[in-house]
Design an enzyme around this catalytic site. Structure first.
Site, PDB file in Angstrom:
ATOM      1  N   ASN A   1       0.807  -1.231   0.000  1.00 57.57           N
ATOM      2  CA  ASN A   1       0.000   0.000   0.000  1.00 57.57           C
ATOM      3  C   ASN A   1       0.836   1.275   0.000  1.00 57.57           C
ATOM      4  O   ASN A   1       0.414   2.296  -0.542  1.00 57.57           O
ATOM      5  CB  ASN A   1      -0.927  -0.027   1.214  1.00 57.57           C
ATOM      6  CG  ASN A   1      -1.465   1.351   1.554  1.00 57.57           C
ATOM      7  OD1 ASN A   1      -2.351   1.864   0.871  1.00 57.57           O
ATOM      8  ND2 ASN A   1      -0.910   1.969   2.597  1.00 57.57           N
TER       9      ASN A   1
ATOM     10  N   SER B   1      -3.535   3.531  -8.325  1.00 59.75           N
ATOM     11  CA  SER B   1      -4.247   4.821  -8.367  1.00 59.75           C
ATOM     12  C   SER B   1      -4.957   4.943  -9.712  1.00 59.75           C
ATOM     13  O   SER B   1      -4.544   4.311 -10.694  1.00 59.75           O
ATOM     14  CB  SER B   1      -3.222   5.960  -8.234  1.00 59.75           C
ATOM     15  OG  SER B   1      -3.819   7.205  -8.514  1.00 59.75           O
TER      16      SER B   1
ATOM     17  N   TYR C   1       4.612  10.316 -10.662  1.00 63.38           N
ATOM     18  CA  TYR C   1       3.652   9.480  -9.919  1.00 63.38           C
ATOM     19  C   TYR C   1       2.803   8.651 -10.890  1.00 63.38           C
ATOM     20  O   TYR C   1       2.664   7.435 -10.726  1.00 63.38           O
ATOM     21  CB  TYR C   1       2.771  10.388  -9.058  1.00 63.38           C
ATOM     22  CG  TYR C   1       1.728   9.659  -8.250  1.00 63.38           C
ATOM     23  CD1 TYR C   1       2.092   8.881  -7.162  1.00 63.38           C
ATOM     24  CD2 TYR C   1       0.363   9.774  -8.548  1.00 63.38           C
ATOM     25  CE1 TYR C   1       1.129   8.210  -6.395  1.00 63.38           C
ATOM     26  CE2 TYR C   1      -0.596   9.120  -7.800  1.00 63.38           C
ATOM     27  CZ  TYR C   1      -0.207   8.334  -6.722  1.00 63.38           C
ATOM     28  OH  TYR C   1      -1.159   7.677  -5.975  1.00 63.38           O
TER      29      TYR C   1
HETATM   30  N1  LIG Z   1      -5.149   9.563  -0.951  1.00 62.60           N
HETATM   31  C1  LIG Z   1      -5.402   9.539  -2.259  1.00 62.60           C
HETATM   32  O1  LIG Z   1      -6.092  10.435  -2.806  1.00 62.60           O
HETATM   33  C2  LIG Z   1      -4.879   8.402  -3.101  1.00 62.60           C
HETATM   34  C3  LIG Z   1      -5.386   8.272  -4.417  1.00 62.60           C
HETATM   35  C4  LIG Z   1      -4.930   7.236  -5.203  1.00 62.60           C
HETATM   36  C5  LIG Z   1      -3.998   6.342  -4.712  1.00 62.60           C
HETATM   37  N2  LIG Z   1      -3.513   6.488  -3.437  1.00 62.60           N
HETATM   38  C6  LIG Z   1      -2.505   5.514  -2.994  1.00 62.60           C
HETATM   39  O2  LIG Z   1      -2.886   4.970  -1.743  1.00 62.60           O
HETATM   40  C7  LIG Z   1      -1.718   4.517  -1.052  1.00 62.60           C
HETATM   41  C8  LIG Z   1      -1.799   4.969   0.402  1.00 62.60           C
HETATM   42  O3  LIG Z   1      -1.767   6.385   0.426  1.00 62.60           O
HETATM   43  P1  LIG Z   1      -2.601   7.256   1.470  1.00 62.60           P
HETATM   44  O4  LIG Z   1      -3.552   8.073   0.702  1.00 62.60           O
HETATM   45  O5  LIG Z   1      -3.091   6.430   2.575  1.00 62.60           O
HETATM   46  O6  LIG Z   1      -1.452   8.271   1.938  1.00 62.60           O
HETATM   47  P2  LIG Z   1      -0.728   8.529   3.338  1.00 62.60           P
HETATM   48  O7  LIG Z   1      -1.737   8.694   4.403  1.00 62.60           O
HETATM   49  O8  LIG Z   1       0.224   9.636   3.047  1.00 62.60           O
HETATM   50  O9  LIG Z   1       0.076   7.175   3.603  1.00 62.60           O
HETATM   51  C9  LIG Z   1       1.215   6.818   2.874  1.00 62.60           C
HETATM   52  C10 LIG Z   1       1.894   5.701   3.625  1.00 62.60           C
HETATM   53  O10 LIG Z   1       3.017   5.237   2.852  1.00 62.60           O
HETATM   54  C11 LIG Z   1       4.138   5.174   3.702  1.00 62.60           C
HETATM   55  N3  LIG Z   1       5.359   5.410   2.929  1.00 62.60           N
HETATM   56  C12 LIG Z   1       5.543   6.311   1.935  1.00 62.60           C
HETATM   57  N4  LIG Z   1       6.802   6.236   1.470  1.00 62.60           N
HETATM   58  C13 LIG Z   1       7.419   5.266   2.192  1.00 62.60           C
HETATM   59  C14 LIG Z   1       8.727   4.737   2.190  1.00 62.60           C
HETATM   60  N5  LIG Z   1       9.667   5.172   1.345  1.00 62.60           N
HETATM   61  N6  LIG Z   1       9.039   3.757   3.077  1.00 62.60           N
HETATM   62  C15 LIG Z   1       8.099   3.309   3.948  1.00 62.60           C
HETATM   63  N7  LIG Z   1       6.836   3.764   3.992  1.00 62.60           N
HETATM   64  C16 LIG Z   1       6.506   4.743   3.120  1.00 62.60           C
HETATM   65  C17 LIG Z   1       3.920   6.262   4.741  1.00 62.60           C
HETATM   66  O11 LIG Z   1       4.702   5.936   5.875  1.00 62.60           O
HETATM   67  P3  LIG Z   1       5.215   7.041   6.965  1.00 62.60           P
HETATM   68  O12 LIG Z   1       4.132   8.063   7.093  1.00 62.60           O
HETATM   69  O13 LIG Z   1       5.395   6.198   8.191  1.00 62.60           O
HETATM   70  O14 LIG Z   1       6.469   7.596   6.431  1.00 62.60           O
HETATM   71  C18 LIG Z   1       2.422   6.139   4.984  1.00 62.60           C
HETATM   72  O15 LIG Z   1       2.156   5.122   5.915  1.00 62.60           O
HETATM   73  C19 LIG Z   1      -0.520   5.075  -1.822  1.00 62.60           C
HETATM   74  O16 LIG Z   1       0.071   4.042  -2.589  1.00 62.60           O
HETATM   75  C20 LIG Z   1      -1.135   6.113  -2.741  1.00 62.60           C
HETATM   76  O17 LIG Z   1      -0.397   6.262  -3.937  1.00 62.60           O
HETATM   77  C21 LIG Z   1      -3.928   7.497  -2.627  1.00 62.60           C
END
Ligand SMILES: NC(=O)c1ccc[n+]([C@@H]2O[C@H](COP(=O)([O-])OP(=O)(O)OC[C@H]3O[C@@H](n4cnc5c(N)ncnc54)[C@H](OP(=O)(O)O)[C@@H]3O)[C@@H](O)[C@H]2O)c1
Length: 254
Positions: free
Chosen positions: A90, A140, A155
């Site tokens: 994720n 995404s 991205y």
């Molecule tokens: N939110 C949206 O609108 C959206 C839309 C489409 C897709 N997504 C996808 O959904 C997934 C989850 O995102 P989210 O929206 O839940 O965002 P988020 O709340 O910012 O969470 C991102 C997570 O990824 C972890 N992470 C990022 N880079 C990392 C690294 N280099 N090593 C270890 N951990 C890492 C962060 O860990 P730490 O905080 O502990 O560093 C955090 O737990 C992502 O793949 C994102 O691309 C999100």
């Protein structure tokens, strides 16, 4: 959905969608492994999981662009639980930039959104074959079409590659009884945009625009995306592999 005694490894479990998935798995009696960088946030999610059924999650601090850290996720999980049933890839980084901003941004996006997934999957696969387990990758809608309102080229490219990875690995692991699927969210209310460098004001404008422009007139919540992750990783989805599941309030229709 029953996940009793199932070992679920979730990357990016310290925040947003990953944290929501951890809580839902804990509610279904799973043994969850929480992976992320922010230890304080990981421990908070772990405490919330433990409060649900009394089972203490394994917390692993790991920087996913570091190969030793990735290796440690599998080693520590096997040391503690002896097997892996589900891998939820994720974690992701919202690297912004245009074609004029240099190739380093692509390296940054690929390191977390693709290379780490590739590496962790390769290390977890032998264990998933033993359990006939499965993988859910979080991609995404940006994999399926460009994002219109901001420059998000690195991205988008990294997530498009991730979708092809999902299909190719599903084909390869299918013959071993391991399923691989993808959940592709549209705009979802998490700290993601702020982490990607948008100010609070920009985030609120972005959310307003999205709420107004999406056909269903709203963004998704983390729990809804997490629900889909749980479904795909459950035996109910036993005939589904190599599939890309969009959850976006109709975002890609407009
Ligand atoms: N939110 C949206 O609108 C959206 C839309 C489409 C897709 N997504 C996808 O959904 C997934 C989850 O995102 P989210 O929206 O839940 O965002 P988020 O709340 O910012 O969470 C991102 C997570 O990824 C972890 N992470 C990022 N880079 C990392 C690294 N280099 N090593 C270890 N951990 C890492 C962060 O860990 P730490 O905080 O502990 O560093 C955090 O737990 C992502 O793949 C994102 O691309 C999100």
């Amino acid at each position: 959905m029953d996940f009793n005694n199932k070992v679920i490894v979730i990357t990016g479990a310290s925040s947003g969608i990953g944290a929501a998935a951890a809580l839902l798995y804990a509610k279904q009696s799973a043994k969850v492994v929480l992976v992320g960088r922010n230890e304080e946030s990981l421990n908070k999610v772990a405490k919330q999981c433990e409060d649900i059924k009394g089972f203490k999650p394994l917390v692993i601090k790991a920087e996913l662009s570091n190969d030793d850290d990735v290796q440690s996720i599998v080693t520590k999980t096997i040391d503690k639980f002896g097997h892996i049933d589900v891998l939820v890839n994720n974690a992701g980084v919202g690297t912004r930039g245009s074609i004029f901003d240099g190739v380093e941004l692509l390296d940054r996006a690929i390191a977390t959104n693709l290379r780490a997934v590739y590496h962790l999957t390769s290390l977890a696969a032998p264990h998933l074959i033993k359990t006939k387990g499965n993988i859910v990758n979080v991609s995404s809608v940006a994999a399926l079409r460009p994002i219109k309102d901001v420059d998000y080229l690195p991205y988008c490219v990294s997530k498009a590659a991730l979708d092809q990875f999902t299909r190719c690995v599903a084909l390869e692991l299918g013959r071993h009884g391991v399923r691989v699927n993808s959940v592709n969210p549209g705009g979802t209310r998490t700290p993601f945009a702020e982490t990607a460098g948008f100010s609070k004001q920009q985030v609120s404008e972005l959310y307003k625009n999205r709420n107004e422009s999406y056909p269903l007139g709203k963004m998704a919540e983390s729990e809804e995306v997490a629900d889909l992750i749980l479904y795909l990783s459950n035996d109910r989805a036993r005939s589904i592999t190599g599939s890309i599941y969009v959850i976006d309030n109709g975002e890609i229709l407009v």
